[in-house]
Design a protein around this motif. Structure first.
Motif, mmCIF file in Angstrom:
data_model
loop_
_atom_site.group_PDB
_atom_site.id
_atom_site.type_symbol
_atom_site.label_atom_id
_atom_site.label_comp_id
_atom_site.label_asym_id
_atom_site.label_seq_id
_atom_site.Cartn_x
_atom_site.Cartn_y
_atom_site.Cartn_z
ATOM 1 N N GLU A 1 0.689 -4.043 0.011
ATOM 2 C CA GLU A 1 0.714 -2.647 0.442
ATOM 3 C C GLU A 1 -0.187 -2.505 1.653
ATOM 4 O OE1 GLU A 1 -0.389 0.302 -2.503
ATOM 5 O OE2 GLU A 1 0.063 1.969 -1.139
ATOM 6 N N ASN B 1 3.261 3.450 2.945
ATOM 7 C CA ASN B 1 3.269 4.800 2.373
ATOM 8 C C ASN B 1 3.884 5.799 3.339
ATOM 9 O OD1 ASN B 1 1.587 4.630 -0.252
ATOM 10 N ND2 ASN B 1 0.368 3.491 1.260
ATOM 11 N N GLU C 1 6.981 3.565 0.174
ATOM 12 C CA GLU C 1 6.442 4.164 -1.051
ATOM 13 C C GLU C 1 6.381 5.673 -0.868
ATOM 14 O OE1 GLU C 1 2.747 2.587 -2.478
ATOM 15 O OE2 GLU C 1 3.528 0.547 -2.622
ATOM 16 N N ASP D 1 5.800 6.055 -5.854
ATOM 17 C CA ASP D 1 4.356 5.879 -5.966
ATOM 18 C C ASP D 1 3.788 6.827 -7.023
ATOM 19 O OD1 ASP D 1 1.897 4.863 -5.318
ATOM 20 O OD2 ASP D 1 1.916 5.551 -3.241
ATOM 21 N N LYS E 1 6.181 2.543 -9.537
ATOM 22 C CA LYS E 1 4.776 2.114 -9.501
ATOM 23 C C LYS E 1 4.002 2.915 -10.528
ATOM 24 C CE LYS E 1 2.179 0.394 -5.878
ATOM 25 N NZ LYS E 1 1.589 0.389 -4.525
HETATM 26 CA CA CA Z 1 0.965 3.750 -2.303
#
Ligand code: CA
Ligand code: C2E
Ligand code: CA
Ligand code: CA
Length: 279
Positions: A58, A117, A149, A179, A200
């Motif tokens: 990430e 993200n 995400e 997320d 997630k």
């Molecule tokens: Ca994240």
């Protein structure tokens, strides 16, 4: 009492002023920071505990502020979302992450996917899908190595329009992770309307997973649901071996957290890719 009130007021307003000033200072310097190359990414490995191998990373944003020192995203992302700066900043993040991933692949390192993200504000942006397509084109990264995400609440903010965009990303071959799963939205029916590839499990369920039966139950339900819906599932915020063992016993084998590694600068991540994780 009056004296006391006045002091309280002065204290209060001085503190407010500091907050307001700090905010103004950050907002002004934010706009220059991109050109001055003060932003950078750190990378946190995502692990398949069956093999112990890194399967992804990430990308997480950091700001080396000239006066205020190293700032984490919680200090400035909300400001960037408020003032619209998140649009150029979000594009910068995506570009930097894709470029770095491609460079590692070209250098012969094990190919892994990079997760980036996305803010809900970026969905308001005209043609998010085209922006992403052109970043992939420019950097030469194949779409299969990119995951975006998104939180449940970001998806649901403008569900119909977002569904269209996300389906376009899916057609391009980009993976989509939800997320902070379990914290955001009460209805699950959206799961079938969006081209989701991974859930997630939020850190808040992982923290007390071995001691709190409610958290354990929620995690187990999320894992079972992912299996039924044929989605991948990853747990975030894994800090201890017992947490890892609980999750893998319950068939969640993808994990991310301090147990494996903190988010690290690019050079250090390259070393992890070469030498493997020790945990
Ligand atoms: Ca994240
Ligand atoms: P997130 O997406 O939930 O990212 C995970 C956060 O948990 C990261 O914080 C990471 O450093 C932290 N973390 C990872 N492993 C552990 C662990 O084992 N224990 C604990 N206690 N924490 C762990 P970070 O880097 O401060 O990021 C905070 C949030 O800022 C992110 O939460 C994400 O929502 C946002 N963010 C970060 N980078 C970006 C970006 O490029 N764009 C946007 N829109 N948001 C970003
Ligand atoms: Ca998260
Ligand atoms: Ca979060």
């Amino acid at each position: 009492a009056k004296e006391q009130d006045r002091n309280n007021f002065q204290f209060f307003s001085r503190e407010m002023n500091t907050k307001v000033l700090e905010r103004m200072m950050l907002e002004t310097s934010m706009r220059k920071a991109l050109d001055r190359e003060e932003f950078f990414l750190v990378y946190q490995p995502q692990v398949d505990v069956r093999s112990g191998r890194i399967i992804g990373m990430e990308a997480l944003l950091r700001w080396q502020h000239p006066d205020m020192g190293l700032l984490g995203p919680d200090k400035f992302i909300y400001l960037a979302e408020d003032n619209g700066f998140i649009i150029p900043l979000g594009e910068w993040v995506l570009r930097a992450a894709c470029k770095q991933n491609k460079a590692w692949q070209d250098a012969g390192l094990t190919p892994v996917r990079v997760a980036v993200n996305l803010s809900s504000k970026q969905f308001g942006q005209q043609r998010l899908d085209e922006m992403i397509a052109s970043v992939l084109m420019d950097t030469g990264l194949e779409p299969q190595w990119l995951e975006v995400e998104i939180t449940e609440s970001a998806i649901m903010k403008n569900a119909e329009q977002n569904a269209t965009i996300l389906h376009k990303l899916k057609e391009m071959g980009i993976a989509l992770a939800i997320d902070d799963f379990g914290t955001g939205y009460s209805s699950l029916s959206y799961l079938k309307h969006f081209p989701i590839t991974r859930l997630k499990i939020d850190r808040s369920f992982v923290r007390d997973i071995t001691t709190n039966p409610d958290d354990a139950a929620i995690a187990e339900i999320i894992i079972a649901m992912a299996q039924t819906l044929k989605l991948n599932v990853i747990a975030e915020g894994v800090e201890t071996r017992p947490q890892m063992e609980f999750l893998s016993f319950h068939n969640c084998v993808e994990m991310q957290g301090y147990l494996f590694s903190r988010p690290v600068p690019a050079e250090e991540f390259a070393r992890l890719l070469r030498e493997g994780l020790k945990y």
